[in-house]
Design a protein around this motif. Structure first.
Motif, PDB file in Angstrom:
ATOM      1  N   LEU A  86       0.828  -1.213   0.000  1.00  0.00           N
ATOM      2  CA  LEU A  86       0.000   0.000   0.000  1.00  0.00           C
ATOM      3  C   LEU A  86       0.862   1.263   0.000  1.00  0.00           C
ATOM      4  CD1 LEU A  86      -2.890  -0.992   2.432  1.00  0.00           C
ATOM      5  CD2 LEU A  86      -2.997  -0.680  -0.040  1.00  0.00           C
ATOM      6  N   ALA A  87       1.946   1.238   0.729  1.00  0.00           N
ATOM      7  CA  ALA A  87       2.843   2.397   0.742  1.00  0.00           C
ATOM      8  C   ALA A  87       3.447   2.619  -0.641  1.00  0.00           C
ATOM      9  CB  ALA A  87       3.948   2.211   1.780  1.00  0.00           C
ATOM     10  N   ILE A  88       3.828   1.540  -1.318  1.00  0.00           N
ATOM     11  CA  ILE A  88       4.407   1.653  -2.662  1.00  0.00           C
ATOM     12  C   ILE A  88       3.383   2.235  -3.628  1.00  0.00           C
ATOM     13  CG2 ILE A  88       5.278   0.332  -4.628  1.00  0.00           C
ATOM     14  CD1 ILE A  88       6.557  -1.575  -2.540  1.00  0.00           C
ATOM     15  N   VAL A  89       2.157   1.731  -3.582  1.00  0.00           N
ATOM     16  CA  VAL A  89       1.098   2.230  -4.472  1.00  0.00           C
ATOM     17  C   VAL A  89       0.818   3.699  -4.170  1.00  0.00           C
ATOM     18  CG1 VAL A  89      -1.365   2.016  -5.022  1.00  0.00           C
ATOM     19  CG2 VAL A  89       0.063  -0.027  -4.865  1.00  0.00           C
ATOM     20  N   PHE A  90       0.763   4.062  -2.888  1.00  0.00           N
ATOM     21  CA  PHE A  90       0.527   5.451  -2.499  1.00  0.00           C
ATOM     22  C   PHE A  90       1.629   6.366  -3.027  1.00  0.00           C
ATOM     23  CE2 PHE A  90       1.015   8.939   0.595  1.00  0.00           C
ATOM     24  CZ  PHE A  90      -0.232   9.537   0.441  1.00  0.00           C
ATOM     25  N   ILE A  91       2.875   5.952  -2.855  1.00  0.00           N
ATOM     26  CA  ILE A  91       4.010   6.747  -3.327  1.00  0.00           C
ATOM     27  C   ILE A  91       3.967   6.900  -4.846  1.00  0.00           C
ATOM     28  CG2 ILE A  91       6.525   6.722  -3.601  1.00  0.00           C
ATOM     29  CD1 ILE A  91       6.599   5.458  -0.753  1.00  0.00           C
ATOM     30  N   ILE A  92       3.623   5.839  -5.555  1.00  0.00           N
ATOM     31  CA  ILE A  92       3.529   5.903  -7.020  1.00  0.00           C
ATOM     32  C   ILE A  92       2.459   6.900  -7.444  1.00  0.00           C
ATOM     33  CG2 ILE A  92       2.848   4.603  -9.081  1.00  0.00           C
ATOM     34  CD1 ILE A  92       4.288   2.169  -7.805  1.00  0.00           C
ATOM     35  N   PHE A  93       1.283   6.840  -6.813  1.00  0.00           N
ATOM     36  CA  PHE A  93       0.210   7.763  -7.189  1.00  0.00           C
ATOM     37  C   PHE A  93       0.563   9.211  -6.857  1.00  0.00           C
ATOM     38  CE2 PHE A  93      -2.755   4.059  -7.239  1.00  0.00           C
ATOM     39  CZ  PHE A  93      -3.223   4.253  -8.522  1.00  0.00           C
ATOM     40  N   ILE A  94       1.116   9.444  -5.673  1.00  0.00           N
ATOM     41  CA  ILE A  94       1.457  10.814  -5.278  1.00  0.00           C
ATOM     42  C   ILE A  94       2.557  11.385  -6.180  1.00  0.00           C
ATOM     43  CG2 ILE A  94       2.465  12.218  -3.422  1.00  0.00           C
ATOM     44  CD1 ILE A  94      -0.475  11.461  -3.016  1.00  0.00           C
ATOM     45  N   SER A  95       3.609  10.601  -6.420  1.00  0.00           N
ATOM     46  CA  SER A  95       4.706  11.111  -7.257  1.00  0.00           C
ATOM     47  C   SER A  95       4.236  11.353  -8.688  1.00  0.00           C
ATOM     48  CB  SER A  95       5.898  10.158  -7.223  1.00  0.00           C
ATOM     49  OG  SER A  95       5.552   8.897  -7.744  1.00  0.00           O
ATOM     50  N   THR A  96       3.366  10.485  -9.207  1.00  0.00           N
ATOM     51  CA  THR A  96       2.820  10.696 -10.550  1.00  0.00           C
ATOM     52  C   THR A  96       1.973  11.957 -10.595  1.00  0.00           C
ATOM     53  OG1 THR A  96       2.810   8.319 -10.945  1.00  0.00           O
ATOM     54  CG2 THR A  96       1.436   9.666 -12.393  1.00  0.00           C
ATOM     55  N   PHE A  97       1.147  12.160  -9.579  1.00  0.00           N
ATOM     56  CA  PHE A  97       0.308  13.357  -9.514  1.00  0.00           C
ATOM     57  C   PHE A  97       1.166  14.620  -9.459  1.00  0.00           C
ATOM     58  CE2 PHE A  97      -1.893  16.605  -7.012  1.00  0.00           C
ATOM     59  CZ  PHE A  97      -3.008  16.813  -7.819  1.00  0.00           C
ATOM     60  N   ILE A  98       2.203  14.599  -8.621  1.00  0.00           N
ATOM     61  CA  ILE A  98       3.091  15.764  -8.510  1.00  0.00           C
ATOM     62  C   ILE A  98       3.790  16.029  -9.840  1.00  0.00           C
ATOM     63  CG2 ILE A  98       5.223  16.600  -7.416  1.00  0.00           C
ATOM     64  CD1 ILE A  98       4.257  15.168  -4.843  1.00  0.00           C
ATOM     65  N   LEU A  99       4.292  14.976 -10.476  1.00  0.00           N
ATOM     66  CA  LEU A  99       4.979  15.134 -11.758  1.00  0.00           C
ATOM     67  C   LEU A  99       4.044  15.710 -12.818  1.00  0.00           C
ATOM     68  CD1 LEU A  99       7.515  14.633 -13.510  1.00  0.00           C
ATOM     69  CD2 LEU A  99       6.516  12.421 -14.061  1.00  0.00           C
ATOM     70  N   THR A 101       1.352  17.451 -12.358  1.00  0.00           N
ATOM     71  CA  THR A 101       1.011  18.828 -11.988  1.00  0.00           C
ATOM     72  C   THR A 101       2.121  19.793 -12.388  1.00  0.00           C
ATOM     73  OG1 THR A 101      -0.308  18.011 -10.135  1.00  0.00           O
ATOM     74  CG2 THR A 101       0.362  20.326 -10.066  1.00  0.00           C
ATOM     75  N   ILE A 102       3.356  19.425 -12.075  1.00  0.00           N
ATOM     76  CA  ILE A 102       4.494  20.299 -12.417  1.00  0.00           C
ATOM     77  C   ILE A 102       4.618  20.459 -13.925  1.00  0.00           C
ATOM     78  CG2 ILE A 102       7.019  20.446 -12.371  1.00  0.00           C
ATOM     79  CD1 ILE A 102       6.873  19.200  -9.552  1.00  0.00           C
ATOM     80  N   VAL A 103       4.503  19.364 -14.665  1.00  0.00           N
ATOM     81  CA  VAL A 103       4.597  19.440 -16.131  1.00  0.00           C
ATOM     82  C   VAL A 103       3.463  20.297 -16.682  1.00  0.00           C
ATOM     83  CG1 VAL A 103       4.421  18.091 -18.252  1.00  0.00           C
ATOM     84  CG2 VAL A 103       5.880  17.294 -16.398  1.00  0.00           C
ATOM     85  N   GLY A 104       2.249  20.118 -16.157  1.00  0.00           N
ATOM     86  CA  GLY A 104       1.112  20.916 -16.616  1.00  0.00           C
ATOM     87  C   GLY A 104       1.299  22.400 -16.352  1.00  0.00           C
ATOM     88  N   LEU A 105       1.776  22.736 -15.157  1.00  0.00           N
ATOM     89  CA  LEU A 105       1.998  24.143 -14.826  1.00  0.00           C
ATOM     90  C   LEU A 105       3.104  24.756 -15.681  1.00  0.00           C
ATOM     91  CD1 LEU A 105       1.698  23.960 -10.931  1.00  0.00           C
ATOM     92  CD2 LEU A 105       0.067  24.993 -12.533  1.00  0.00           C
ATOM     93  N   LEU A 106       4.178  24.008 -15.889  1.00  0.00           N
ATOM     94  CA  LEU A 106       5.261  24.511 -16.748  1.00  0.00           C
ATOM     95  C   LEU A 106       4.785  24.693 -18.182  1.00  0.00           C
ATOM     96  CD1 LEU A 106       8.322  22.498 -15.415  1.00  0.00           C
ATOM     97  CD2 LEU A 106       7.865  24.941 -15.131  1.00  0.00           C
ATOM     98  N   PHE A 107       3.958  23.774 -18.657  1.00  0.00           N
ATOM     99  CA  PHE A 107       3.418  23.892 -20.014  1.00  0.00           C
ATOM    100  C   PHE A 107       2.544  25.135 -20.134  1.00  0.00           C
ATOM    101  CE2 PHE A 107       0.045  23.057 -23.114  1.00  0.00           C
ATOM    102  CZ  PHE A 107       0.811  22.879 -24.250  1.00  0.00           C
TER     103      PHE A 107
END
Length: 126
Positions: A86-99, A101-107
């Motif tokens: 569960l921790a691995i899945v949570f980390i994957i979802f959070i890091s993907t969301f952050i990535l 978001t950052i790419v979208g804002l930079l775009f």
């Protein structure tokens, strides 16, 4: 057959350029530099996408072979997956969301700057 040789030479050349770039500059893996080189060569039409297309389609169709060792590695460490799954899945979802978001804002920022430059150039021409 000519297209296959062309594809092999193009990809090999990009791999070599990637390795040289990583050796000289560092910072990123050589495979990433090679992919950047390959993308730029295709973008600027230095390499013919039509001649490489069939080889790339073949590679994509057979890509699953590359992921079999990763699947075996996961099975070998099943206890860790059970314990921390569960921790691995949570980390994957959070890091993907952050990535994303950052790419979208930079775009958006990049597009806003381009639109402002375009509008400024239009107003100075009028």
């Amino acid at each position: 057959m000519k297209n296959t040789i062309y594809s092999i030479l193009a990809i090999t050349g990009c791999v070599i350029i990637g390795k040289l770039t990583a050796y000289l500059i560092g910072g990123l893996p050589s495979s990433l530099y090679g992919l950047i080189c390959f993308t730029l060569l295709l973008h600027f039409k230095i390499l013919s996408a039509d001649r490489i297309k069939l080889s790339i389609e073949w590679a994509i169709k057979n890509m699953s072979v590359c992921f079999v060792p990763a699947g075996v590695g996961i099975i070998e460490h099943f206890e860790l997956i059970q314990k921390h799954g569960l921790a691995i899945v949570f980390i994957i979802f959070i890091s993907t969301f952050i990535l994303l978001t950052i790419v979208g804002l930079l775009f958006e920022r990049t597009m806003d700057k381009q639109n402002n430059v375009h509008i400024t150039n239009r107003s100075t021409l009028s």
